[in-house]
Design a protein around this motif. Structure first.
Motif, mmCIF file in Angstrom:
data_model
loop_
_atom_site.group_PDB
_atom_site.id
_atom_site.type_symbol
_atom_site.label_atom_id
_atom_site.label_comp_id
_atom_site.label_asym_id
_atom_site.label_seq_id
_atom_site.Cartn_x
_atom_site.Cartn_y
_atom_site.Cartn_z
ATOM 1 N N GLU A 15 0.773 -1.247 0.000
ATOM 2 C CA GLU A 15 0.000 0.000 0.000
ATOM 3 C C GLU A 15 0.804 1.298 0.000
ATOM 4 N N ARG A 16 1.965 1.320 0.603
ATOM 5 C CA ARG A 16 2.700 2.594 0.662
ATOM 6 C C ARG A 16 3.259 3.003 -0.708
ATOM 7 N N THR A 17 3.674 2.053 -1.508
ATOM 8 C CA THR A 17 4.404 2.410 -2.736
ATOM 9 C C THR A 17 3.753 1.898 -4.038
ATOM 10 N N THR A 18 2.515 1.406 -3.929
ATOM 11 C CA THR A 18 1.754 1.069 -5.144
ATOM 12 C C THR A 18 0.278 1.395 -4.862
ATOM 13 N N PRO A 19 -0.583 1.364 -5.876
ATOM 14 C CA PRO A 19 -2.014 1.624 -5.624
ATOM 15 C C PRO A 19 -2.725 0.411 -5.027
ATOM 16 N N HIS A 20 -2.032 -0.659 -4.741
ATOM 17 C CA HIS A 20 -2.653 -1.907 -4.317
ATOM 18 C C HIS A 20 -2.414 -2.173 -2.837
ATOM 19 N N ARG A 21 -3.085 -3.197 -2.332
ATOM 20 C CA ARG A 21 -2.987 -3.514 -0.911
ATOM 21 C C ARG A 21 -2.602 -4.968 -0.726
ATOM 22 N N GLY A 22 -2.209 -5.299 0.504
ATOM 23 C CA GLY A 22 -1.937 -6.691 0.830
ATOM 24 C C GLY A 22 -0.470 -7.053 0.721
ATOM 25 N N THR A 23 -0.184 -8.296 1.072
ATOM 26 C CA THR A 23 1.198 -8.781 1.119
ATOM 27 C C THR A 23 1.745 -8.999 -0.292
ATOM 28 N N ALA A 24 2.825 -8.292 -0.621
ATOM 29 C CA ALA A 24 3.388 -8.394 -1.974
ATOM 30 C C ALA A 24 3.793 -9.833 -2.290
ATOM 31 N N GLY A 25 4.404 -10.499 -1.313
ATOM 32 C CA GLY A 25 4.932 -11.837 -1.545
ATOM 33 C C GLY A 25 3.872 -12.914 -1.742
ATOM 34 N N GLU A 26 2.596 -12.521 -1.635
ATOM 35 C CA GLU A 26 1.520 -13.494 -1.915
ATOM 36 C C GLU A 26 1.077 -13.428 -3.368
ATOM 37 N N ARG A 27 1.682 -12.526 -4.148
ATOM 38 C CA ARG A 27 1.299 -12.395 -5.564
ATOM 39 C C ARG A 27 2.414 -12.939 -6.465
ATOM 40 N N PRO A 28 2.031 -13.532 -7.596
ATOM 41 C CA PRO A 28 3.056 -14.024 -8.527
ATOM 42 C C PRO A 28 3.733 -12.863 -9.252
ATOM 43 N N TRP A 29 4.914 -13.113 -9.776
ATOM 44 C CA TRP A 29 5.673 -12.061 -10.450
ATOM 45 C C TRP A 29 4.926 -11.504 -11.663
ATOM 46 N N ALA A 30 4.160 -12.344 -12.349
ATOM 47 C CA ALA A 30 3.407 -11.863 -13.514
ATOM 48 C C ALA A 30 2.466 -10.729 -13.113
ATOM 49 N N GLU A 31 1.931 -10.769 -11.908
ATOM 50 C CA GLU A 31 1.074 -9.680 -11.409
ATOM 51 C C GLU A 31 1.905 -8.508 -10.912
ATOM 52 N N LEU A 32 2.897 -8.809 -10.074
ATOM 53 C CA LEU A 32 3.703 -7.734 -9.471
ATOM 54 C C LEU A 32 4.391 -6.885 -10.530
ATOM 55 N N SER A 33 4.833 -7.522 -11.602
ATOM 56 C CA SER A 33 5.606 -6.807 -12.629
ATOM 57 C C SER A 33 4.750 -5.801 -13.394
ATOM 58 N N ARG A 34 3.426 -5.858 -13.224
ATOM 59 C CA ARG A 34 2.548 -4.919 -13.928
ATOM 60 C C ARG A 34 2.090 -3.761 -13.032
ATOM 61 N N LEU A 35 2.495 -3.751 -11.759
ATOM 62 C CA LEU A 35 2.020 -2.711 -10.847
ATOM 63 C C LEU A 35 2.789 -1.403 -11.046
ATOM 64 N N ASP A 36 2.096 -0.308 -10.755
ATOM 65 C CA ASP A 36 2.716 1.027 -10.831
ATOM 66 C C ASP A 36 3.407 1.328 -9.501
ATOM 67 N N ALA A 37 4.731 1.303 -9.517
ATOM 68 C CA ALA A 37 5.507 1.547 -8.287
ATOM 69 C C ALA A 37 6.110 2.948 -8.275
ATOM 70 N N GLY A 38 5.621 3.832 -9.192
ATOM 71 C CA GLY A 38 6.186 5.175 -9.260
ATOM 72 C C GLY A 38 5.190 6.300 -9.046
ATOM 73 N N GLY A 39 3.920 6.040 -9.376
ATOM 74 C CA GLY A 39 2.914 7.101 -9.321
ATOM 75 C C GLY A 39 2.685 7.657 -7.926
#
Ligand code: G3P
Ligand code: MG
Length: 250
Positions: A59-83
């Motif tokens: 939540e602090r550095t993307t528009p999403h919530r929850g534990t990052a390590g519970e998501r596969p890389w195919a999902e994580l690699s599409r998140l906006d980590a800069g906005g």
């Protein structure tokens, strides 16, 4: 002491707070200020891919919530980590460790990988990061240092990558920290800068260990640590401190 791979100045999370932390955009900005060594935080996706993120959650550095390590890389690699940081960095992705390795090796930069496991995955993360770096840095001559607050993660990294240098991170001088650093065959201890004093530098240097501190952002702290004979300074304020001089900027 054994040969030391890092320059004095290390850019924290790429470029501190001037760019979205732990992104390639941050590394590029840090490099534009003359930095040649970078600290970053690495953890695993649910399918075991090492990638850069400080927090356990999104939540602090993307528009999403929850534990990052519970998501596969195919999902994580599409998140906006800069906005979250500013409009100019919108769409900046979370980088994989593979992408960061390509960047630092192509530029001859040093990398300090802080192994920052999702809680409960300490050994798995240390093993995977060690294995990945063994393959990624094979034949590369750009310097690499592992660090972690978690001795179990460092121990695992030692098992899968015994040849990659290790450092114990300490936020407090907890009972037994020195023995743990030595038993893990660490080449350095990286402390909260407030802990570093003449006695601690003498203890570390006396044992053949380098003494580094994080996160050093004030000129007076830089001066004090340089006078102590500090071996490395991890900083956020890459626009204030000039790495080439080895001196505190005014
Ligand atoms: O590796 C030094 C420093 O990054 C440790 O603290 O919370 O910024 O990862 P943190
Ligand atoms: Mg860190």
């Amino acid at each position: 002491m054994t040969p030391w791979p890092l320059p004095l100045w290390v850019a924290h999370r790429g470029a501190g707070k001037l760019a979205p932390e732990n992104t390639l955009a941050a590394f590029r900005l840090g490099a534009s200020f003359g930095y040649r060594a970078f600290e970053c935080d690495v953890k695993l996706s649910s399918d075991g891919v090492p990638f850069l993120l400080h927090d356990t959650t999104l939540e602090r550095t993307t528009p999403h919530r929850g534990t990052a390590g519970e998501r596969p890389w195919a999902e994580l690699s599409r998140l906006d980590a800069g906005g979250w940081h500013s409009r100019q960095f919108a769409g900046e992705p979370l980088p994989s460790l593979d992408a960061v390795a390509a960047y630092v090796q192509r530029n001859g930069f040093a990398l300090n990988i802080e192994i920052k496991p999702t809680p409960g995955r300490e050994r798995e993360t240390g093993l995977a990061v060690g294995k990945a770096c063994t393959a990624l840095w094979q034949g590369a001559d750009s310097p690499l240092l592992f660090s972690s607050f978690r001795p179990d993660a460092l121990q695992a990294a030692r098992e899968s990558a015994p040849h990659i240098a290790r450092a114990l991170l300490v936020d407090t001088l907890w009972d037994g920290w020195f023995g743990v650093a030595r038993s893990l065959d660490c080449v350095a201890v990286v402390s909260n800068f407030r802990l570093m004093d003449a006695a601690l530098v003498a203890q570390l240097h006396g044992a053949g260990l380098r003494a580094l501190s994080y996160t050093v952002n004030e000129t007076e702290d830089v001066r004090r640590l340089l006078a102590l004979g500090i071996d490395g300074l991890i900083t956020d304020v890459v626009d204030r401190f000039a790495p080439a001089s080895g001196k505190a900027a005014d």
